[in-house]
Enzyme design. Structure first.
Site, short mmCIF file in Angstrom:
data_model
loop_
_atom_site.label_atom_id
_atom_site.label_comp_id
_atom_site.label_asym_id
_atom_site.label_seq_id
_atom_site.Cartn_x
_atom_site.Cartn_y
_atom_site.Cartn_z
N SER A 102 0.84 -1.21 0.00
CA SER A 102 0.00 0.00 0.00
C SER A 102 0.87 1.25 0.00
CB SER A 102 -0.95 0.01 1.21
OG SER A 102 -0.29 0.47 2.36
N GLY A 157 5.08 2.58 -0.60
CA GLY A 157 5.79 1.35 -1.00
C GLY A 157 5.20 0.77 -2.27
N TYR A 165 6.55 7.81 17.64
CA TYR A 165 6.69 7.82 16.17
C TYR A 165 7.85 8.73 15.76
CZ TYR A 165 5.69 8.44 11.21
OH TYR A 165 5.80 8.49 9.82
N1 LIG Z 1 2.32 9.22 4.14
C1 LIG Z 1 3.09 10.23 4.56
O1 LIG Z 1 2.73 11.40 4.46
C2 LIG Z 1 4.42 9.93 5.20
C3 LIG Z 1 5.18 11.00 5.67
C4 LIG Z 1 6.40 10.75 6.25
C5 LIG Z 1 6.88 9.46 6.32
N2 LIG Z 1 6.11 8.42 5.87
C6 LIG Z 1 6.67 7.05 5.97
O2 LIG Z 1 6.44 6.38 4.75
C7 LIG Z 1 6.45 4.97 4.97
C8 LIG Z 1 5.30 4.32 4.20
O3 LIG Z 1 4.07 4.72 4.81
P1 LIG Z 1 2.76 5.06 3.97
O4 LIG Z 1 2.48 6.49 4.20
O5 LIG Z 1 2.85 4.55 2.60
O6 LIG Z 1 1.65 4.26 4.82
P2 LIG Z 1 0.84 2.92 4.52
O7 LIG Z 1 0.04 3.03 3.28
O8 LIG Z 1 0.12 2.62 5.80
O9 LIG Z 1 1.98 1.85 4.29
C9 LIG Z 1 2.69 1.28 5.37
C10 LIG Z 1 3.07 -0.12 5.01
O10 LIG Z 1 3.77 -0.70 6.13
C11 LIG Z 1 3.27 -1.99 6.33
N3 LIG Z 1 3.50 -2.51 7.68
C12 LIG Z 1 2.95 -2.07 8.84
N4 LIG Z 1 3.34 -2.86 9.86
C13 LIG Z 1 4.15 -3.82 9.33
C14 LIG Z 1 4.85 -4.93 9.86
N5 LIG Z 1 4.79 -5.24 11.17
N6 LIG Z 1 5.58 -5.69 9.03
C15 LIG Z 1 5.64 -5.41 7.71
N7 LIG Z 1 4.99 -4.39 7.14
C16 LIG Z 1 4.24 -3.60 7.95
C17 LIG Z 1 1.80 -1.86 6.04
O11 LIG Z 1 1.22 -3.13 5.88
P3 LIG Z 1 -0.38 -3.35 6.14
O12 LIG Z 1 -1.06 -2.82 4.92
O13 LIG Z 1 -0.46 -4.82 6.29
O14 LIG Z 1 -0.72 -2.59 7.38
C18 LIG Z 1 1.86 -1.04 4.76
O15 LIG Z 1 2.14 -1.87 3.67
C19 LIG Z 1 6.39 4.80 6.49
O16 LIG Z 1 7.67 4.43 6.97
C20 LIG Z 1 6.01 6.17 7.02
O17 LIG Z 1 6.52 6.41 8.31
C21 LIG Z 1 4.91 8.62 5.31
#
Ligand SMILES: NC(=O)c1ccc[n+]([C@@H]2O[C@H](COP(=O)([O-])OP(=O)(O)OC[C@H]3O[C@@H](n4cnc5c(N)ncnc54)[C@H](OP(=O)(O)O)[C@@H]3O)[C@@H](O)[C@H]2O)c1
Length: 306
Positions: free
Chosen positions: A23, A26, A174
């Protein structure tokens, strides 16, 4: 001149492992790389959702789906073994998976779950995959956040403060996890340079993208209706996950030097094309990085290989 994704070029016959690739950022990173002809391994918690995501990736490249639960160090070891048995070359390991905030939950080994998922599980994965990373001059990417600038880790952080903070403040934890990602990337870069390892290390801040990150936090707190609302609102207000993936794509461009920190610079670093950012003061201190490294080795019950 701003970096353009076209600069990354084709990625045929190159293999990438992306954690949390089912999701958000990634998945969009995987989509882009498959479109460039790469082989992308989606390392995901739930393989049926991983397979469904992989089926939606079109392009000349190919995919594989492996189970990875970063909040369980035994499962990280099994996943690593599977990857070591299957692959001989890895262009990059993209440590993208993450969770944000929510109520206090523990990992399988009893550590606070955000630190376990965002930092410890990735450190364990890097350590276990080291022969593959070192042998193929891989790039390690750690997806941090501008929240990391407000992390409170220091050279005096205790094991309890890192692993089982009490009182618990989910938001602060966090921030500490994202500071840890940035510190770890810097320390890895320093150690690889000192040891003459060909591994390179880059940290990323994606900006603010409308993903599942907030909705998952609300779900963990039992707020299912709010979670659904947040998905709609963040899709409208924030930039797309595909734009959020731009910083990660720039991080794997060979022109991006090891030790760099990549992210947008506009609107408080929330938007804009990915630039090379100054590392936040919170992640610049080598003594804090060394303390994080030391506690991480204690958790993993062995020295990190570099
Ligand atoms: N979105 C933003 O604005 C933003 C800003 C700054 C940094 N980030 C960083 O970007 C990265 C990606 O986040 P995203 O925004 O794309 O959110 P996301 O859509 O929630 O994606 C997070 C991913 O991490 C997986 N995950 C969670 N727990 C896990 C575990 N125990 N083992 C393996 N995988 C796991 C989730 O799997 P499930 O689907 O199974 O839960 C999901 O595939 C994160 O590190 C986040 O801190 C995001």
């Amino acid at each position: 001149m701003s970096w353009d994704p076209q600069q990354l070029g084709q990625q045929v016959e190159r293999t990438f492992v992306i954690t949390g690739a089912n999701s958000g950022i990634g998945l969009e990173t995987a989509r882009d790389l498959v479109g460039r002809g790469a082989h992308v391994v989606l390392a995901v918690r739930d393989t049926s959702r991983g397979e469904a995501a992989a089926a939606r990736l079109a392009g000349p490249g190919s995919t594989d789906v492996v189970e990875l639960d970063l909040a369980d160090l035994d499962q990280v070891a099994s996943c690593s073994k599977q990857l070591l048995d299957t692959y001989e070359n890895l262009a990059a390991l993209i440590c993208n998976a993450g969770i944000m905030g929510g109520p206090l939950l523990l990992s399988s080994q009893g550590f606070e779950r955000q630190m376990a998922t965002n930092h410890l599980g990735h450190a364990a994965l890097i350590a276990a995959l080291w022969p593959l990373l070192d042998g193929s001059a891989s790039r390690v990417v750690l997806v941090s956040s501008n929240e990391g600038r407000r992390g409170q880790l220091s050279p005096h952080t205790t094991r309890e403060q890192l692993l089982n903070p009490d009182p618990y403040d989910g938001k602060q934890v966090y921030r500490n996890t994202k500071q840890a990602n940035l510190l770890f990337a810097q320390e890895l870069n320093r150690r690889c340079a000192e040891a003459d390892s060909p591994v390179t290390s880059v940290a990323v801040h994606p900006g603010a993208a409308g993903t599942n990150l907030l909705a998952r936090q609300l779900e963990r707190g039992g707020h299912d209706v709010l979670a659904r609302v947040s998905k709609v609102v963040s899709t409208v207000l924030l930039r797309s996950p595909a734009l959020g993936a731009f910083a990660t794509l720039r991080s794997i461009d060979p022109q991006t030097p090891s030790g760099a920190f990549v992210g947008p610079t506009k609107f408080g670093q929330l938007r804009g094309p990915p630039e090379l950012l100054d590392v936040y003061p919170s992640a610049r201190d080598p003594d804090t990085a060394a303390r994080l490294w030391e506690i991480t080795e204690w958790v993993l019950e062995r020295p990190l290989p570099i």
